[in-house]
Design an enzyme around this catalytic site. Structure first.
Site, PDB file in Angstrom:
ATOM      1  N   TYR A 286       0.849  -1.194   0.000  1.00 49.41           N
ATOM      2  CA  TYR A 286       0.000   0.000   0.000  1.00 49.41           C
ATOM      3  C   TYR A 286       0.881   1.238   0.000  1.00 49.41           C
ATOM      4  O   TYR A 286       1.779   1.386   0.845  1.00 49.41           O
ATOM      5  CB  TYR A 286      -0.927   0.032   1.216  1.00 49.41           C
ATOM      6  CG  TYR A 286      -1.892   1.180   1.135  1.00 49.41           C
ATOM      7  CD1 TYR A 286      -3.062   1.058   0.402  1.00 49.41           C
ATOM      8  CD2 TYR A 286      -1.617   2.407   1.739  1.00 49.41           C
ATOM      9  CE1 TYR A 286      -3.946   2.130   0.273  1.00 49.41           C
ATOM     10  CE2 TYR A 286      -2.490   3.479   1.626  1.00 49.41           C
ATOM     11  CZ  TYR A 286      -3.653   3.333   0.884  1.00 49.41           C
ATOM     12  OH  TYR A 286      -4.513   4.394   0.751  1.00 49.41           O
TER      13      TYR A 286
ATOM     14  N   GLN B 265     -10.675   0.284   1.528  1.00 48.44           N
ATOM     15  CA  GLN B 265     -11.183  -0.572   0.460  1.00 48.44           C
ATOM     16  C   GLN B 265     -10.048  -1.254  -0.306  1.00 48.44           C
ATOM     17  O   GLN B 265     -10.199  -2.393  -0.779  1.00 48.44           O
ATOM     18  CB  GLN B 265     -12.084   0.218  -0.488  1.00 48.44           C
ATOM     19  CG  GLN B 265     -11.459   1.424  -1.142  1.00 48.44           C
ATOM     20  CD  GLN B 265     -11.592   2.695  -0.307  1.00 48.44           C
ATOM     21  OE1 GLN B 265     -11.771   2.642   0.910  1.00 48.44           O
ATOM     22  NE2 GLN B 265     -11.513   3.844  -0.968  1.00 48.44           N
TER      23      GLN B 265
ATOM     24  N   GLU C 253       8.117   5.812  16.912  1.00 46.20           N
ATOM     25  CA  GLU C 253       8.477   5.333  15.574  1.00 46.20           C
ATOM     26  C   GLU C 253       9.882   5.807  15.190  1.00 46.20           C
ATOM     27  O   GLU C 253      10.754   5.008  14.824  1.00 46.20           O
ATOM     28  CB  GLU C 253       7.448   5.859  14.571  1.00 46.20           C
ATOM     29  CG  GLU C 253       7.755   5.492  13.136  1.00 46.20           C
ATOM     30  CD  GLU C 253       6.822   6.183  12.155  1.00 46.20           C
ATOM     31  OE1 GLU C 253       6.754   5.719  11.005  1.00 46.20           O
ATOM     32  OE2 GLU C 253       6.176   7.194  12.526  1.00 46.20           O
ATOM     33  N   HIS C 254      10.102   7.117  15.235  1.00 45.73           N
ATOM     34  CA  HIS C 254      11.421   7.698  14.960  1.00 45.73           C
ATOM     35  C   HIS C 254      11.964   8.281  16.265  1.00 45.73           C
ATOM     36  O   HIS C 254      11.280   9.080  16.898  1.00 45.73           O
ATOM     37  CB  HIS C 254      11.333   8.824  13.937  1.00 45.73           C
ATOM     38  CG  HIS C 254      10.665   8.450  12.649  1.00 45.73           C
ATOM     39  ND1 HIS C 254       9.325   8.696  12.406  1.00 45.73           N
ATOM     40  CD2 HIS C 254      11.149   7.860  11.539  1.00 45.73           C
ATOM     41  CE1 HIS C 254       9.025   8.267  11.188  1.00 45.73           C
ATOM     42  NE2 HIS C 254      10.106   7.756  10.639  1.00 45.73           N
TER      43      HIS C 254
ATOM     44  N   HIS D  55       0.618 -40.441  19.630  1.00 52.44           N
ATOM     45  CA  HIS D  55       2.000 -39.963  19.554  1.00 52.44           C
ATOM     46  C   HIS D  55       2.964 -41.094  19.914  1.00 52.44           C
ATOM     47  O   HIS D  55       3.973 -41.318  19.250  1.00 52.44           O
ATOM     48  CB  HIS D  55       2.214 -38.793  20.525  1.00 52.44           C
ATOM     49  CG  HIS D  55       1.639 -37.496  20.059  1.00 52.44           C
ATOM     50  ND1 HIS D  55       0.305 -37.291  19.887  1.00 52.44           N
ATOM     51  CD2 HIS D  55       2.258 -36.318  19.741  1.00 52.44           C
ATOM     52  CE1 HIS D  55       0.085 -36.047  19.491  1.00 52.44           C
ATOM     53  NE2 HIS D  55       1.265 -35.433  19.394  1.00 52.44           N
TER      54      HIS D  55
END
Length: 428
Positions: free
Chosen positions: A119, A181, A317-318, A410
């Site tokens: 995106y 969308q 973030e930064h 098993h």
């Protein structure tokens, strides 16, 4: 003791609930109606009507003709920087096989994800670097099909620079689609957009919420956005630099956040004043001012150790460190999407051209994850190769543990390889 020289506004819970409901409705409509819903949302949100959602080769060629040579040159430079760093990262991920005990061979494979949706935001500005950041590491990883969604302009076409950047970065398919969308289309597929295995890329709060809601149907990189920057500064920092760094992120979106954590009251007050001064001449001031008013913070700490503790807690973030001998504090800083050491290491260099990725964790997600990198598009998986000698070492332990757990299926699967029999003696 921590003191706030400026606090942010609190976002009402009702606003968050409305966002969730709106995005859920959009996703469901795309699932039910496919391309018809996508075209309807283009008309409703983007105010354009588009017959063919998929970009053609001719569209790319036309886009290139509209770009100045210097822009194409700058684009080539940043693509090469991002690719070179992604290739360096890829070399750190290795495959191996090792005989751990006699007859037991364990290995690791590194396999590209088959299809990825990237995106690329549109919004107020053509974010050329976002196309490069989302696509190039996937290409270096070896992803075979990269589908890009990016919203059209009011003229009904993708901004030519964004389109050409996506093409040059390695996109296999490009679609004129934005918002929640687009995420729904990439997750569930429509008549035109085939579904992908993983979705990556930043976006506004609608895009981020859509990624959150489709997570599990497809993989996602992380919930990235809106943009955040935290400047950690002491009295040696320059107020003009700090203010410009905070506003550089604030101009992205009214929901973007700029935070200053400082040990200097004088600097904190000076930065607040300087921001107002710089806003007077900033062409993007309408957005940046609202972002700073709503979400900006200036936090005063009593010591650098306390300031670092606050910084690690906020996990921005930064993280831009503008203190004396910034590099010496590298190991003390643990929670951030990407770290910028020293006043010259502007966040905008990484946002655009230096090579590290700018799709990074927000909302304190840096406490448990890093940002997008070439490994985002690779699966590190394991395999086992066991010889008879290995069975004799592993099976007795496995049989006894399975028996204690009551998992007889098993037990039988292990025991038949050890003894040739399904069941074991009663007195095991």
């Amino acid at each position: 003791m921590v003191e706030f020289l400026k606090e942010q506004e609190v976002i009402p819970a009702q606003e968050k609930n409305e966002l969730e409901q709106t995005v859920a409705s959009i996703i469901q409509q795309v699932r039910n109606e496919g391309d018809i819903a996508l075209k309807g949302f283009l008309k409703k949100f983007d105010k354009v009507e588009i017959d063919d959602l998929k970009v053609s080769e001719d569209d790319v060629l036309e886009a290139k003709k509209k770009l100045p040579a210097t822009l194409i040159e700058d684009m080539a430079f940043s693509i090469e920087r991002i690719r070179a760093f992604a290739e360096a990262q890829r070399r750190t991920l290795t495959e191996f096989e090792q005989e751990m005990i006699p007859g037991v061979h364990l290995g690791q494979k590194v396999i590209p994800i088959e299809s990825v949706g990237a995106y690329v935001p549109g919004g107020r500005y053509p974010l050329l670097s976002s196309a490069q950041m989302a696509i190039i590491p996937a290409k270096v990883a070896g992803v075979s099909n990269i589908r890009v969604c990016t919203p059209p302009t009011k003229e009904g076409v993708i901004h030519p620079a964004v389109l050409y950047a996506a093409h040059q970065s390695g996109a296999d398919e490009i679609f004129s689609l934005g918002g929640a969308q687009a995420i729904a289309a990439l997750a569930y597929g429509t008549e035109t957009v085939s579904p992908v295995n993983k979705i990556t890329g930043p976006g506004n709060r609608f895009v981020t919420e859509a990624k959150r809601q489709v997570n599990g149907v497809v993989g996602i990189d992380l919930l990235a956005g809106p943009s955040e920057v935290l400047v950690l500064a002491d009295k040696t920092a320059q107020a003009e630099y700090v203010a410009s760094d905070l506003l550089a992120q604030s101009e992205h979106d009214i929901d973007a956040q700029g935070i200053l954590v400082t040990t200097s009251r004088e600097l904190g007050l000076e930065v607040i004043h300087e921001i107002e001064k710089q806003l007077q001449t900033l062409p993007t001031a309408k957005v940046a001012r609202e972002s700073w008013r709503r979400r900006g913070q200036v936090i005063l700490a009593e010591s650098l150790d306390e300031a670092i503790s606050i910084t690690n807690h906020l996990a921005a973030e930064h993280l831009h460190v503008q203190v004396e001998e910034a590099y010496s504090h590298l190991d003390k800083l643990t929670n951030y999407g990407s770290l910028f050491l020293g006043e010259n290491a502007s966040v905008v260099f990484a946002d655009k051209v230096c090579g590290t990725n700018h799709i990074l964790p927000t909302n304190a997600a840096a406490k448990y994850t890093g940002g997008v990198w070439v490994g985002t598009f690779l699966k590190v998986v394991t395999y086992q190769r066991i010889e008879n000698e290995g069975v004799t070492q592993l099976a007795p332990h496995c049989v006894r543990q399975s028996n204690r757990e009551g998992l007889i299926g098993h037990l039988r699967s292990a025991n038949i390889r050890l003894t040739g029999k399904l069941d074991i003696e009663e007195n095991i």
